[in-house]
Design a protein around this motif. Structure first.
Motif, PDB file in Angstrom:
ATOM      1  N   GLY A  53      50.323  51.166  30.126  1.00  0.00           N
ATOM      2  CA  GLY A  53      49.802  49.843  30.416  1.00  0.00           C
ATOM      3  C   GLY A  53      48.489  49.561  29.720  1.00  0.00           C
ATOM      4  O   GLY A  53      48.007  50.337  28.898  1.00  0.00           O
ATOM      5  N   ALA A  54      47.937  48.405  30.105  1.00  0.00           N
ATOM      6  CA  ALA A  54      46.695  47.940  29.507  1.00  0.00           C
ATOM      7  C   ALA A  54      45.908  47.159  30.552  1.00  0.00           C
ATOM      8  O   ALA A  54      46.458  46.742  31.572  1.00  0.00           O
ATOM      9  CB  ALA A  54      46.996  47.064  28.292  1.00  0.00           C
ATOM     10  N   GLY A  55      44.638  46.970  30.279  1.00  0.00           N
ATOM     11  CA  GLY A  55      43.788  46.230  31.206  1.00  0.00           C
ATOM     12  C   GLY A  55      42.819  45.319  30.481  1.00  0.00           C
ATOM     13  O   GLY A  55      42.354  45.637  29.385  1.00  0.00           O
ATOM     14  N   TRP A  56      42.536  44.171  31.103  1.00  0.00           N
ATOM     15  CA  TRP A  56      41.630  43.177  30.549  1.00  0.00           C
ATOM     16  C   TRP A  56      40.516  42.899  31.544  1.00  0.00           C
ATOM     17  O   TRP A  56      40.772  42.722  32.738  1.00  0.00           O
ATOM     18  CB  TRP A  56      42.375  41.871  30.257  1.00  0.00           C
ATOM     19  CG  TRP A  56      43.306  41.974  29.115  1.00  0.00           C
ATOM     20  CD1 TRP A  56      43.072  41.611  27.822  1.00  0.00           C
ATOM     21  CD2 TRP A  56      44.651  42.475  29.138  1.00  0.00           C
ATOM     22  NE1 TRP A  56      44.179  41.868  27.052  1.00  0.00           N
ATOM     23  CE2 TRP A  56      45.175  42.401  27.839  1.00  0.00           C
ATOM     24  CE3 TRP A  56      45.472  42.996  30.146  1.00  0.00           C
ATOM     25  CZ2 TRP A  56      46.445  42.807  27.504  1.00  0.00           C
ATOM     26  CZ3 TRP A  56      46.749  43.416  29.821  1.00  0.00           C
ATOM     27  CH2 TRP A  56      47.228  43.310  28.508  1.00  0.00           C
ATOM     28  N   GLY A  64      32.521  35.692  41.479  1.00  0.00           N
ATOM     29  CA  GLY A  64      31.724  35.917  40.279  1.00  0.00           C
ATOM     30  C   GLY A  64      31.641  37.374  39.869  1.00  0.00           C
ATOM     31  O   GLY A  64      30.933  37.717  38.927  1.00  0.00           O
ATOM     32  N   LYS A  65      32.389  38.249  40.564  1.00  0.00           N
ATOM     33  CA  LYS A  65      32.358  39.683  40.260  1.00  0.00           C
ATOM     34  C   LYS A  65      33.409  40.034  39.211  1.00  0.00           C
ATOM     35  O   LYS A  65      34.463  39.423  39.141  1.00  0.00           O
ATOM     36  CB  LYS A  65      32.597  40.502  41.520  1.00  0.00           C
ATOM     37  CG  LYS A  65      31.481  40.350  42.532  1.00  0.00           C
ATOM     38  CD  LYS A  65      31.729  41.207  43.738  1.00  0.00           C
ATOM     39  CE  LYS A  65      30.594  41.036  44.733  1.00  0.00           C
ATOM     40  NZ  LYS A  65      30.745  41.892  45.891  1.00  0.00           N
ATOM     41  N   ASP A  66      33.094  41.055  38.417  1.00  0.00           N
ATOM     42  CA  ASP A  66      34.019  41.526  37.392  1.00  0.00           C
ATOM     43  C   ASP A  66      35.077  42.440  38.000  1.00  0.00           C
ATOM     44  O   ASP A  66      34.820  43.140  38.976  1.00  0.00           O
ATOM     45  CB  ASP A  66      33.270  42.300  36.311  1.00  0.00           C
ATOM     46  CG  ASP A  66      32.370  41.411  35.478  1.00  0.00           C
ATOM     47  OD1 ASP A  66      32.634  40.200  35.389  1.00  0.00           O
ATOM     48  OD2 ASP A  66      31.388  41.941  34.919  1.00  0.00           O
ATOM     49  N   ASN A  85      45.264  44.630  40.043  1.00  0.00           N
ATOM     50  CA  ASN A  85      43.855  44.438  39.738  1.00  0.00           C
ATOM     51  C   ASN A  85      43.095  45.687  40.142  1.00  0.00           C
ATOM     52  O   ASN A  85      43.379  46.286  41.174  1.00  0.00           O
ATOM     53  CB  ASN A  85      43.291  43.229  40.486  1.00  0.00           C
ATOM     54  CG  ASN A  85      43.928  41.936  40.036  1.00  0.00           C
ATOM     55  OD1 ASN A  85      44.275  41.788  38.869  1.00  0.00           O
ATOM     56  ND2 ASN A  85      44.086  41.003  40.939  1.00  0.00           N
ATOM     57  N   LEU A  86      42.137  46.053  39.337  1.00  0.00           N
ATOM     58  CA  LEU A  86      41.284  47.184  39.634  1.00  0.00           C
ATOM     59  C   LEU A  86      39.945  46.635  40.099  1.00  0.00           C
ATOM     60  O   LEU A  86      39.271  45.914  39.367  1.00  0.00           O
ATOM     61  CB  LEU A  86      41.095  48.041  38.376  1.00  0.00           C
ATOM     62  CG  LEU A  86      40.179  49.247  38.489  1.00  0.00           C
ATOM     63  CD1 LEU A  86      40.762  50.258  39.471  1.00  0.00           C
ATOM     64  CD2 LEU A  86      39.973  49.879  37.132  1.00  0.00           C
ATOM     65  N   GLY A  87      39.591  46.947  41.336  1.00  0.00           N
ATOM     66  CA  GLY A  87      38.329  46.464  41.888  1.00  0.00           C
ATOM     67  C   GLY A  87      37.748  47.475  42.848  1.00  0.00           C
ATOM     68  O   GLY A  87      38.354  48.508  43.139  1.00  0.00           O
TER      69      GLY A  87
END
Length: 106
Positions: A53-56, A64-66, A85-87
């Protein structure tokens, strides 16, 4: 939302495990050092040396958090991609703990 894995920061990368009912796999989410344009992914996701996979990098419109938007594909997932989502991992006081949150397409 269902967490389908947890990772911890390892330098600029993230290491951990993807876990579903039928899959348990170590994963590495590493910066894409070969990125040359904006539409290429910021991260590559691998398991056992195989790219899955890939992530953006994205920014939440509400907080407003990345975070990192992931797209995963492997024969074990069937014909469809798995989106997540990675958070930050909820309930963890450790700044290096992150959750992979499943984001169903339908």
């Amino acid at each position: 939302m269902a967490a389908i894995g947890y990772v911890t920061r390892d330098g600029n990368a993230f290491k951990g495990e993807l876990k579903t009912l039928s899959i348990r796999a170590d994963i590495l989410i590493a910066p894409n050092d070969r990125k040359t344009s904006d539409n290429q992914p910021d991260y590559r996701v691998t398991s056992g040396g195989v790219e899955v996979g890939a992530g953006w990098l994205r920014r939440s419109e509400t907080s407003g958090k990345d975070y990192v938007s992931l797209s995963l594909a492997a024969p074990e997932f069937g014909p469809r991609r798995l989106y997540a989502n990675l958070g930050r991992a909820a309930g963890h006081t450790d700044d290096d703990s992150f959750a992979i949150i499943w984001n169903p397409a339908d």
